[in-house]
Design a protein around this motif. Sequence first.
Motif, PDB file in Angstrom:
ATOM      1  N   GLU A 198      30.106   3.367  29.574  1.00  0.00           N
ATOM      2  CA  GLU A 198      28.919   4.059  29.089  1.00  0.00           C
ATOM      3  C   GLU A 198      27.891   4.164  30.214  1.00  0.00           C
ATOM      4  O   GLU A 198      27.687   3.225  30.982  1.00  0.00           O
ATOM      5  N   GLY A 199      27.252   5.327  30.311  1.00  0.00           N
ATOM      6  CA  GLY A 199      26.245   5.546  31.329  1.00  0.00           C
ATOM      7  C   GLY A 199      26.776   6.081  32.638  1.00  0.00           C
ATOM      8  O   GLY A 199      26.001   6.359  33.551  1.00  0.00           O
ATOM      9  N   ALA A 200      28.089   6.255  32.759  1.00  0.00           N
ATOM     10  CA  ALA A 200      28.675   6.753  34.006  1.00  0.00           C
ATOM     11  C   ALA A 200      28.481   8.262  34.120  1.00  0.00           C
ATOM     12  O   ALA A 200      28.367   8.970  33.121  1.00  0.00           O
ATOM     13  N   PHE A 201      28.459   8.737  35.362  1.00  0.00           N
ATOM     14  CA  PHE A 201      28.436  10.169  35.648  1.00  0.00           C
ATOM     15  C   PHE A 201      29.764  10.495  36.321  1.00  0.00           C
ATOM     16  O   PHE A 201      30.027  10.045  37.428  1.00  0.00           O
ATOM     17  N   VAL A 202      30.599  11.287  35.639  1.00  0.00           N
ATOM     18  CA  VAL A 202      31.941  11.598  36.121  1.00  0.00           C
ATOM     19  C   VAL A 202      32.004  13.068  36.512  1.00  0.00           C
ATOM     20  O   VAL A 202      31.797  13.953  35.676  1.00  0.00           O
ATOM     21  N   SER A 203      32.271  13.336  37.786  1.00  0.00           N
ATOM     22  CA  SER A 203      32.482  14.704  38.259  1.00  0.00           C
ATOM     23  C   SER A 203      33.968  15.027  38.200  1.00  0.00           C
ATOM     24  O   SER A 203      34.800  14.178  38.529  1.00  0.00           O
ATOM     25  N   ILE A 204      34.291  16.247  37.782  1.00  0.00           N
ATOM     26  CA  ILE A 204      35.675  16.691  37.663  1.00  0.00           C
ATOM     27  C   ILE A 204      35.864  17.896  38.573  1.00  0.00           C
ATOM     28  O   ILE A 204      35.185  18.914  38.404  1.00  0.00           O
ATOM     29  N   VAL A 205      36.769  17.779  39.545  1.00  0.00           N
ATOM     30  CA  VAL A 205      36.996  18.854  40.510  1.00  0.00           C
ATOM     31  C   VAL A 205      38.479  19.209  40.528  1.00  0.00           C
ATOM     32  O   VAL A 205      39.315  18.490  39.980  1.00  0.00           O
ATOM     33  N   GLY A 206      38.791  20.310  41.196  1.00  0.00           N
ATOM     34  CA  GLY A 206      40.179  20.749  41.303  1.00  0.00           C
ATOM     35  C   GLY A 206      40.249  22.259  41.393  1.00  0.00           C
ATOM     36  O   GLY A 206      39.259  22.960  41.160  1.00  0.00           O
ATOM     37  N   ALA A 207      41.418  22.753  41.721  1.00  0.00           N
ATOM     38  CA  ALA A 207      41.607  24.194  41.869  1.00  0.00           C
ATOM     39  C   ALA A 207      41.467  24.901  40.522  1.00  0.00           C
ATOM     40  O   ALA A 207      41.582  24.287  39.456  1.00  0.00           O
ATOM     41  N   SER A 208      41.195  26.198  40.565  1.00  0.00           N
ATOM     42  CA  SER A 208      41.111  26.992  39.336  1.00  0.00           C
ATOM     43  C   SER A 208      42.442  26.917  38.581  1.00  0.00           C
ATOM     44  O   SER A 208      43.516  26.955  39.181  1.00  0.00           O
ATOM     45  N   GLY A 209      42.341  26.803  37.264  1.00  0.00           N
ATOM     46  CA  GLY A 209      43.540  26.792  36.438  1.00  0.00           C
ATOM     47  C   GLY A 209      44.233  25.452  36.320  1.00  0.00           C
ATOM     48  O   GLY A 209      45.352  25.383  35.804  1.00  0.00           O
ATOM     49  N   CYS A 210      43.576  24.366  36.782  1.00  0.00           N
ATOM     50  CA  CYS A 210      44.242  23.064  36.709  1.00  0.00           C
ATOM     51  C   CYS A 210      43.744  22.218  35.537  1.00  0.00           C
ATOM     52  O   CYS A 210      43.950  21.005  35.523  1.00  0.00           O
ATOM     53  N   GLY A 211      43.098  22.836  34.560  1.00  0.00           N
ATOM     54  CA  GLY A 211      42.813  22.133  33.313  1.00  0.00           C
ATOM     55  C   GLY A 211      41.476  21.430  33.233  1.00  0.00           C
ATOM     56  O   GLY A 211      41.245  20.679  32.284  1.00  0.00           O
ATOM     57  N   LYS A 212      40.555  21.660  34.181  1.00  0.00           N
ATOM     58  CA  LYS A 212      39.274  20.955  34.162  1.00  0.00           C
ATOM     59  C   LYS A 212      38.462  21.294  32.904  1.00  0.00           C
ATOM     60  O   LYS A 212      38.004  20.404  32.193  1.00  0.00           O
ATOM     61  N   SER A 213      38.286  22.588  32.655  1.00  0.00           N
ATOM     62  CA  SER A 213      37.511  22.997  31.490  1.00  0.00           C
ATOM     63  C   SER A 213      38.249  22.690  30.193  1.00  0.00           C
ATOM     64  O   SER A 213      37.624  22.400  29.167  1.00  0.00           O
ATOM     65  N   THR A 214      39.577  22.736  30.232  1.00  0.00           N
ATOM     66  CA  THR A 214      40.360  22.347  29.051  1.00  0.00           C
ATOM     67  C   THR A 214      40.083  20.897  28.698  1.00  0.00           C
ATOM     68  O   THR A 214      39.876  20.555  27.525  1.00  0.00           O
ATOM     69  N   PHE A 215      40.045  20.021  29.714  1.00  0.00           N
ATOM     70  CA  PHE A 215      39.760  18.613  29.454  1.00  0.00           C
ATOM     71  C   PHE A 215      38.353  18.446  28.889  1.00  0.00           C
ATOM     72  O   PHE A 215      38.130  17.623  27.988  1.00  0.00           O
ATOM     73  N   LEU A 216      37.390  19.232  29.379  1.00  0.00           N
ATOM     74  CA  LEU A 216      36.033  19.154  28.853  1.00  0.00           C
ATOM     75  C   LEU A 216      36.004  19.568  27.384  1.00  0.00           C
ATOM     76  O   LEU A 216      35.314  18.958  26.568  1.00  0.00           O
ATOM     77  N   ARG A 217      36.771  20.611  27.032  1.00  0.00           N
ATOM     78  CA  ARG A 217      36.824  21.038  25.628  1.00  0.00           C
ATOM     79  C   ARG A 217      37.475  19.969  24.753  1.00  0.00           C
ATOM     80  O   ARG A 217      37.111  19.814  23.580  1.00  0.00           O
ATOM     81  N   LEU A 218      38.425  19.229  25.289  1.00  0.00           N
ATOM     82  CA  LEU A 218      39.028  18.125  24.547  1.00  0.00           C
ATOM     83  C   LEU A 218      38.014  17.003  24.337  1.00  0.00           C
ATOM     84  O   LEU A 218      37.955  16.398  23.264  1.00  0.00           O
ATOM     85  N   LEU A 219      37.204  16.717  25.365  1.00  0.00           N
ATOM     86  CA  LEU A 219      36.152  15.713  25.219  1.00  0.00           C
ATOM     87  C   LEU A 219      35.138  16.140  24.166  1.00  0.00           C
ATOM     88  O   LEU A 219      34.636  15.315  23.401  1.00  0.00           O
TER      89      LEU A 219
END
Length: 255
Positions: A28-49
Amino acid sequence: MSFVTAENVFQSYGNRPILERVNLAVDEGAFVSIVGASGCGKSTFLRLLLAQEQPTRGEIRIAGAPPAAEPGLDRGVVFQKYSVFPHMSVRDNIIAGESFRTVTGVFRGAQKAAARERAQATLARIGLDHVADHYPATLSGGMQQRLAIGQALAAKPRILLLDEPFGALDPGTRLSMHDFLTELRRETAMTVFMVTHDLEEGFKLGDRVLVFDKPRWDPTEPDAFGATITYDFDARDGGIPFQRSEEHTYVRRPA
């Protein structure tokens, strides 16, 4: 116990795998940055969260609660495109964010007056109190994004999800938004997940930087495999990586 956990998460759209074997534990309280190439599921993971989507396999839990079936007020979200109500004033946008927690979705009488006072305090905190009666279309890009973040915070979420929140801003405004988000995080101490294509931004703002990529690749069938977390860096300690254990969870690598 970790605040946010993802256990063996898979996500597919039809026969097309997007994510596979995603495991994560975040305090709790962490700041997690998510990076990677386009199409590798970053926004999909955010929608799951956010619980906007449900995983094909595995589960995501917040504070040990059962997996959410739909988005709730414990999770706020801000997108790259300014997600505010264009027909409402700046102040009313903040009030709307807080009203999501009411049964009827509106404030009346003394409650409305109190909500206006709280909204004005929020606007002062994010530097928009001088444009409280203006409409979003009259604001600059940075001001609109401040408003979107303020609206999300007005609902008092436990987790703030940011999907490329500064991608459409000019470099100078982007830097000022970095300072704004850093200050805001010190005040709220909420848990933040931010998707970004900017690696420097990810390390600057995040405590941890997750890299999503496809560890398996078939050049003849590029959509055959999904992405997962291939690297997990401690951004507060010079980018020292975490090391994945046999159980596919991340632990701090010994010095």
